[in-house]
Write a protein that holds these residues in place. Structure first.
Motif: not given
Length: 171
Positions: A6, A9, A120, A126, A153-155
């Motif tokens: 995180c 992010v 993601s 999702t 991946s989230w970001h």
């Protein structure tokens, strides 16, 4: 149990900077199990809201050890007697955006009826969003194909660009 995922992010950093002058005990880092313990034992906190997917394992563990405290978690799937979870109805907005895109296709009949969708991770939330998006398009003009690519991946800006290029190239 330190969360390194995180750190990059934007939302995480923005929140961290906003609370920079506060003592660490007022901001959940991923040493959240210890912080939860301190809040419950030392401060007598009875309800705690955890707002990151990454906190669910600590929340689940600590909920078992502090039965009289509600540890409410956003997202995730782990629950218990005193550990409910919640998630905003994002799928409703996805449904509406599907309707908008469906009308765009209806207005521009010459367009190929294919849409690329980057997501993601293949999680319940999702997949629910993708399904709602597709249902919104189908409500206006059935038969539009949706090609989903998981970025895993989230970001990750680099991965986002690669996944988008792959969608454009192959679909």
């Amino acid at each position: 149990n330190v969360c390194t995922a995180c750190v990059d992010v934007a939302g995480w950093n923005a929140s961290r900077n906003h609370w920079a002058d506060e003592p660490d005990s007022h901001f959940l880092t991923h040493e959240s199990a210890q912080i939860i313990h301190d809040w419950v034992v030392q401060d007598g906190v009875e309800v705690i809201f955890l707002t990151s997917f990454f906190f669910q394992w600590d929340a689940h563990h600590m909920a078992k050890h502090h039965a009289s405290t509600y540890i409410v978690h956003v997202s995730g799937w782990l629950t218990g007697y005193n550990q409910p979870n919640f998630f905003p109805r994002v799928y409703q907005a996805r449904y509406l955006s599907g309707i908008v895109l469906g009308w765009h296709f209806k207005k521009n009949a010459n367009l190929t009826k294919r849409v690329g969708y980057i997501s993601s991770f293949p999680l319940g939330e999702t997949v629910r969003h993708i399904n709602a998006f597709k249902l919104g398009m189908d409500a206006v003009i059935p038969g539009i194909e949706v090609y989903v690519t998981w970025q895993l991946s989230w970001h990750d800006s680099r991965r986002e660009a690669l996944v988008a290029e792959r969608l454009i190239k192959y679909y």
